[in-house]
Design a protein around this motif. Structure first.
Motif, mmCIF file in Angstrom:
data_model
loop_
_atom_site.group_PDB
_atom_site.id
_atom_site.type_symbol
_atom_site.label_atom_id
_atom_site.label_comp_id
_atom_site.label_asym_id
_atom_site.label_seq_id
_atom_site.Cartn_x
_atom_site.Cartn_y
_atom_site.Cartn_z
ATOM 1 N N LYS A 67 0.835 -1.205 0.000
ATOM 2 C CA LYS A 67 0.000 0.000 0.000
ATOM 3 C C LYS A 67 0.875 1.264 0.000
ATOM 4 O O LYS A 67 0.633 2.208 -0.761
ATOM 5 C CB LYS A 67 -0.924 0.016 1.226
ATOM 6 C CG LYS A 67 -2.049 -1.004 1.144
ATOM 7 C CD LYS A 67 -2.873 -1.017 2.427
ATOM 8 C CE LYS A 67 -4.032 -2.009 2.315
ATOM 9 N NZ LYS A 67 -4.780 -2.110 3.603
ATOM 10 N N SER A 68 1.873 1.278 0.869
ATOM 11 C CA SER A 68 2.791 2.422 0.890
ATOM 12 C C SER A 68 3.516 2.562 -0.450
ATOM 13 O O SER A 68 3.690 3.665 -0.975
ATOM 14 C CB SER A 68 3.831 2.266 2.008
ATOM 15 O OG SER A 68 3.246 2.476 3.275
ATOM 16 N N MET A 69 3.929 1.428 -1.002
ATOM 17 C CA MET A 69 4.679 1.451 -2.270
ATOM 18 C C MET A 69 3.821 2.025 -3.395
ATOM 19 O O MET A 69 4.273 2.871 -4.178
ATOM 20 C CB MET A 69 5.133 0.026 -2.631
ATOM 21 C CG MET A 69 6.317 -0.475 -1.807
ATOM 22 S SD MET A 69 6.427 -2.285 -1.710
ATOM 23 C CE MET A 69 6.632 -2.739 -3.422
ATOM 24 N N PHE A 108 -2.336 6.368 1.036
ATOM 25 C CA PHE A 108 -3.075 5.268 0.425
ATOM 26 C C PHE A 108 -4.473 5.178 1.019
ATOM 27 O O PHE A 108 -5.475 5.071 0.313
ATOM 28 C CB PHE A 108 -2.352 3.926 0.630
ATOM 29 C CG PHE A 108 -3.153 2.754 0.129
ATOM 30 C CD1 PHE A 108 -2.986 2.281 -1.163
ATOM 31 C CD2 PHE A 108 -4.109 2.140 0.942
ATOM 32 C CE1 PHE A 108 -3.743 1.223 -1.648
ATOM 33 C CE2 PHE A 108 -4.879 1.085 0.463
ATOM 34 C CZ PHE A 108 -4.693 0.626 -0.828
ATOM 35 N N ASP A 109 -4.515 5.218 2.346
ATOM 36 C CA ASP A 109 -5.801 5.061 3.031
ATOM 37 C C ASP A 109 -6.776 6.161 2.631
ATOM 38 O O ASP A 109 -7.965 5.918 2.448
ATOM 39 C CB ASP A 109 -5.579 5.069 4.542
ATOM 40 C CG ASP A 109 -6.791 4.522 5.283
ATOM 41 O OD1 ASP A 109 -7.159 3.363 5.029
ATOM 42 O OD2 ASP A 109 -7.374 5.269 6.089
ATOM 43 N N ILE A 156 -7.821 0.951 -6.282
ATOM 44 C CA ILE A 156 -6.483 1.125 -5.694
ATOM 45 C C ILE A 156 -6.110 -0.070 -4.823
ATOM 46 O O ILE A 156 -4.948 -0.474 -4.741
ATOM 47 C CB ILE A 156 -6.397 2.459 -4.907
ATOM 48 C CG1 ILE A 156 -4.927 2.800 -4.628
ATOM 49 C CG2 ILE A 156 -7.194 2.399 -3.613
ATOM 50 C CD1 ILE A 156 -4.710 4.215 -4.143
ATOM 51 N N LEU A 157 -7.135 -0.670 -4.183
ATOM 52 C CA LEU A 157 -6.878 -1.854 -3.368
ATOM 53 C C LEU A 157 -6.531 -3.038 -4.265
ATOM 54 O O LEU A 157 -5.586 -3.795 -3.995
ATOM 55 C CB LEU A 157 -8.099 -2.195 -2.510
ATOM 56 C CG LEU A 157 -7.927 -3.440 -1.631
ATOM 57 C CD1 LEU A 157 -6.874 -3.193 -0.555
ATOM 58 C CD2 LEU A 157 -9.233 -3.876 -0.999
ATOM 59 N N LEU A 158 -7.279 -3.179 -5.359
ATOM 60 C CA LEU A 158 -6.994 -4.271 -6.292
ATOM 61 C C LEU A 158 -5.585 -4.147 -6.846
ATOM 62 O O LEU A 158 -4.874 -5.136 -7.017
ATOM 63 C CB LEU A 158 -8.018 -4.268 -7.434
ATOM 64 C CG LEU A 158 -9.466 -4.518 -6.996
ATOM 65 C CD1 LEU A 158 -10.402 -4.485 -8.211
ATOM 66 C CD2 LEU A 158 -9.603 -5.850 -6.275
ATOM 67 N N GLU A 159 -5.184 -2.898 -7.061
ATOM 68 C CA GLU A 159 -3.842 -2.689 -7.598
ATOM 69 C C GLU A 159 -2.765 -3.053 -6.571
ATOM 70 O O GLU A 159 -1.724 -3.619 -6.920
ATOM 71 C CB GLU A 159 -3.688 -1.232 -8.042
ATOM 72 C CG GLU A 159 -2.543 -1.063 -9.026
ATOM 73 C CD GLU A 159 -2.420 0.368 -9.555
ATOM 74 O OE1 GLU A 159 -3.445 1.084 -9.560
ATOM 75 O OE2 GLU A 159 -1.315 0.749 -9.930
ATOM 76 N N LYS A 208 2.738 -9.688 -7.695
ATOM 77 C CA LYS A 208 3.973 -9.491 -8.470
ATOM 78 C C LYS A 208 5.203 -9.670 -7.584
ATOM 79 O O LYS A 208 6.209 -10.236 -7.994
ATOM 80 C CB LYS A 208 3.989 -8.088 -9.091
ATOM 81 C CG LYS A 208 3.138 -7.957 -10.333
ATOM 82 C CD LYS A 208 3.320 -6.578 -10.940
ATOM 83 C CE LYS A 208 2.532 -6.406 -12.223
ATOM 84 N NZ LYS A 208 2.502 -4.996 -12.659
ATOM 85 N N TRP A 209 5.117 -9.145 -6.358
ATOM 86 C CA TRP A 209 6.253 -9.292 -5.435
ATOM 87 C C TRP A 209 6.540 -10.764 -5.192
ATOM 88 O O TRP A 209 7.669 -11.219 -5.232
ATOM 89 C CB TRP A 209 5.937 -8.589 -4.097
ATOM 90 C CG TRP A 209 7.068 -8.707 -3.112
ATOM 91 C CD1 TRP A 209 8.119 -7.855 -2.977
ATOM 92 C CD2 TRP A 209 7.276 -9.760 -2.158
ATOM 93 N NE1 TRP A 209 8.974 -8.301 -1.998
ATOM 94 C CE2 TRP A 209 8.477 -9.470 -1.479
ATOM 95 C CE3 TRP A 209 6.570 -10.916 -1.823
ATOM 96 C CZ2 TRP A 209 8.980 -10.284 -0.471
ATOM 97 C CZ3 TRP A 209 7.073 -11.736 -0.815
ATOM 98 C CH2 TRP A 209 8.268 -11.413 -0.155
ATOM 99 N N GLU A 210 5.463 -11.519 -4.951
ATOM 100 C CA GLU A 210 5.642 -12.945 -4.670
ATOM 101 C C GLU A 210 6.196 -13.678 -5.878
ATOM 102 O O GLU A 210 6.902 -14.679 -5.731
ATOM 103 C CB GLU A 210 4.321 -13.567 -4.186
ATOM 104 C CG GLU A 210 3.967 -13.070 -2.789
ATOM 105 C CD GLU A 210 2.806 -13.812 -2.134
ATOM 106 O OE1 GLU A 210 2.279 -14.757 -2.745
ATOM 107 O OE2 GLU A 210 2.438 -13.428 -1.019
ATOM 108 N N ALA A 211 5.890 -13.164 -7.067
ATOM 109 C CA ALA A 211 6.405 -13.778 -8.288
ATOM 110 C C ALA A 211 7.815 -13.286 -8.602
ATOM 111 O O ALA A 211 8.435 -13.727 -9.573
ATOM 112 C CB ALA A 211 5.466 -13.464 -9.453
#
Length: 603
Positions: free
Chosen positions: A177-179, A209-210, A236-239, A246-249
RNA sequence: GGUCGCGUAGCUCAGCUGGAUAGAGCAUCUGCCUUCUAAGCAGACGGUCGAAGGUUCGAAUCCUUCCGCGAUCACCA
């Protein structure tokens, strides 16, 4: 620190216990399993009291009479007993001054007095802090850090080897979220370009973000979308969720951003930890450990500790223990929080084979989680599972309620420490203290006092109680506070400096033959230090150390007020009092070290 | 609703495995700086230990019930 092995001076209770048993055997021909002692109340004459009532189960008769007979026996048989009196069922025993003088003689040169010899029961790993990396540390983290650090020091002092550790929650939806917010709204801002601490900068984007998320929800609701649906489907949450995938990949761009922003946060955290005076021996990162535990689940399935449901998810049934069923692996085979904690615990023992116990410093909102975790590890058959402890502490709340980073209702750790130092400076200016100190010296001193006030304020409270912190009402610097104790230490150092100059120390080996009542009280209080450390370790409670130190200091100030030390004409007495003051100072410093609080030479 | 924790002086807290008349600090009020640092000392005021039962020679402490506050009971962490 490795305390050396030595003979502890024998406590008066140990001596008396044997003698009271002997007395009862002789007088009434009965074996007593144990004797109950308590310190004599101030309003009666005596130093230690034997409670006669519990003996009535074994010895028939009048408690006052029994007390009288035992008292007479002790006075006759025990050199240290110089008198006694019996009030109702309480036998108050007067201990001879010489006993305390001898005791003081035995401890006065012991550098680490109170510390236990190291035991061989293996090391303890203490986990504390363990923050998320998407926002700065706040007052709640301060309590956690102070408790974890102090309990580590107390465990060391009680003879354990300790590893201080934390698991840094560096991955997950929160950091994404911060990123994402930084990517969208940040215009390439960096700590350098803004002059902000890295953790503060990243935290700002978490808040951003919030804000954007809530705006999207509001817009969707205005267009007729159901609120619950909007909360789940806001773009924005879906993103952010996509970013996590993507990070996990291992997506290069996302991972690079993740590294960059976490790097900023770590620099910020490091500064905060340094200011707070806490440290760690080993670090664990969730990004390294979040996949751990799955193989253990597989083993547990074979052993029958876990079972698999039709959808493929894996569970443990704890209903026999009065708990519920708990999931340990998702139906898609991914790890949950519990899986990770199981794996991490096992990993820690692999990394540090001498570890035979762990302490988790985590808020009481996770009581249930740790109850389940420990039970699972026990069922999996790990020998060290018996020695796991959840150092559960109460939340720090504001008058307005819970602190929430997202809503900005937090007391920031850096700001708070800064304010405490400022208060210390204001008070010192008001009192006109230490005007000959340089600015740098003053700054260092005010920081020490401000932190002393804050740390003591938090640590003196029983960990499991919740703390209500009112930012409007400043933390006290008078009475039962850190600065009061620091002040007493500084006074003692002042006396010692003067004693050094006048040679008051060097009065030869001769010692006093009698004690002022205040001196006696002080030595009695010093006597309690070793057992206080043990008790604090057993209970994982820095509050016990804080309260002990306060009692010692109160006693010393009373002595200081009533009895002249350097003004004493009798040179032997003067030397004794200087040595006594020195020892009290050492114990204050030692106890405060266990709390992570410094002591000043002057203030 | 189930489970866990907490409830002591106006406020913040002590009170160890049950023991004497429940203790400190802050706040309010009194004294004490020509003697070692007054961020101090000495004293006054202030309590039906949330409530009711029970166990015990004895309960703030142990047991039960109830009341109040908080946490938790997610294929979140």
């Amino acid at each position: 620190m490795q305390p050396y092995i030595r003979e502890e001076p024998m406590g008066i209770e140990t001596i008396l216990e044997a003698k009271v048993k002997e007395a009862v055997a002789e007088l009434f021909s009965v074996e007593l399993p144990q004797v109950e002692f308590q310190p004599t109340r101030k309003d009666f004459e005596g130093d230690i009291t034997v409670v006669v009532f519990p003996m009535l189960r074994y010895v028939k008769g009048n408690p006052a009479q029994i007390g009288e007979q035992i008292g007479a026996y002790l006075k006759d048989q025990v050199q240290a007993v110089s008198g006694y009196n019996v009030i109702k069922g309480f036998l108050n025993i007067v201990i001879d001054d010489s006993f305390y003088i001898d005791f003081f003689g035995q401890i006065q040169d012991v550098a680490d007095y109170g510390y236990a010899a190291s035991n061989d029961s293996g090391a303890v790993m203490v986990e504390y802090s363990s923050p998320n990396t998407n926002k700065p540390l706040h007052l709640g983290h301060i309590r956690n850090n102070l408790l974890g650090y102090s309990v580590s020091e107390i465990l060391k002092a009680s003879g354990n080897k300790v590893y201080k550790t934390q698991i840094i929650n560096d991955r997950g939806i929160h950091i994404c979220k911060s990123m994402l917010a930084w990517k969208r709204f940040g215009n390439g801002e960096t700590p350098e370009s803004t002059g902000l601490k890295g953790d503060k900068l990243v935290g700002n984007y978490y808040v951003a973000f919030d804000k954007a998320y809530k705006e999207e929800i509001a817009a969707m609701v205005a267009q007729g979308v159901d609120k619950e649906v909007a909360e789940k489907e806001a773009p924005i949450l879906l993103e952010a969720q996509e970013m996590l995938r993507k990070w996990e990949a291992g997506d290069d761009e996302v991972v690079a951003l993740w590294k960059k922003m976490n790097g900023w946060v770590y620099e910020g955290f490091e500064e905060t930890y340094k200011n707070l005076g806490v440290d760690f021996d080993t670090l664990y990162y969730e990004s390294d450990t979040y996949l751990l535990g799955k193989d253990v689940v597989a083993q547990g399935l074979e052993k029958g500790v876990f079972y698999r449901k039709e959808d493929g998810s894996v569970w443990i049934d704890l209903t026999d223990e009065g708990l519920d069923e708990k999931i340990v692996l998702r139906s898609d085979g991914t790890a949950v929080y519990m899986t990770q904690d199981i794996g991490t615990a096992i990993q820690r023992v692999k990394d540090h084979p001498d570890v035979n116990g762990m302490v988790y410093t985590v808020g009481n909102e996770q009581d249930y989680h740790f109850k389940v975790l420990f039970l699972i590890l026990k069922k999996l058959g790990f020998s060290w599972s018996e020695k796991l402890h959840h150092l559960s502490y109460g939340m720090v709340d504001l008058p307005s309620g819970k602190m929430k980073s997202r809503e900005g209702t937090v007391v920031d750790a850096d700001d708070l420490m800064q304010e405490m130092a400022q208060t210390a400076a204001d008070i010192a200016a008001e009192l006109g203290k230490l005007e000959d100190y340089s600015e740098a010296q003053k700054r260092e001193l005010y920081k020490m006092i401000g932190l002393g006030a804050l740390k003591y304020y938090i640590l003196k409270v029983d960990p499991k109680k919740r703390i209500l912190f009112d930012p409007e009402e400043s933390v006290d610097f008078q009475g039962n506070t850190g600065p009061f104790i620091q002040y007493t230490y500084a006074r003692i150092q002042s006396i010692l400096r003067k004693a050094e100059e006048t040679g008051a120390f060097d009065e030869g080996p001769a010692s006093v033959t009698e004690l002022h009542p205040k001196e006696k009280e002080l030595i009695k209080q010093l006597q309690l230090y070793p057992e206080t450390i043990q008790l604090a370790a057993e209970n994982y409670s820095p509050a016990l150390i804080a309260n002990y130190t306060y009692d010692l200091v109160k006693e010393f100030n009373s002595f200081y007020q009533q009895v002249s030390i350097l003004g004493e004409a009798d040179r032997t007495k003067k030397a004794f009092r200087v040595k006594l003051a020195k020892k009290v100072g050492e114990v204050i410093a030692s106890a405060f070290k266990l709390l992570g609080i410094g002591v000043p030479e002057r203030m």
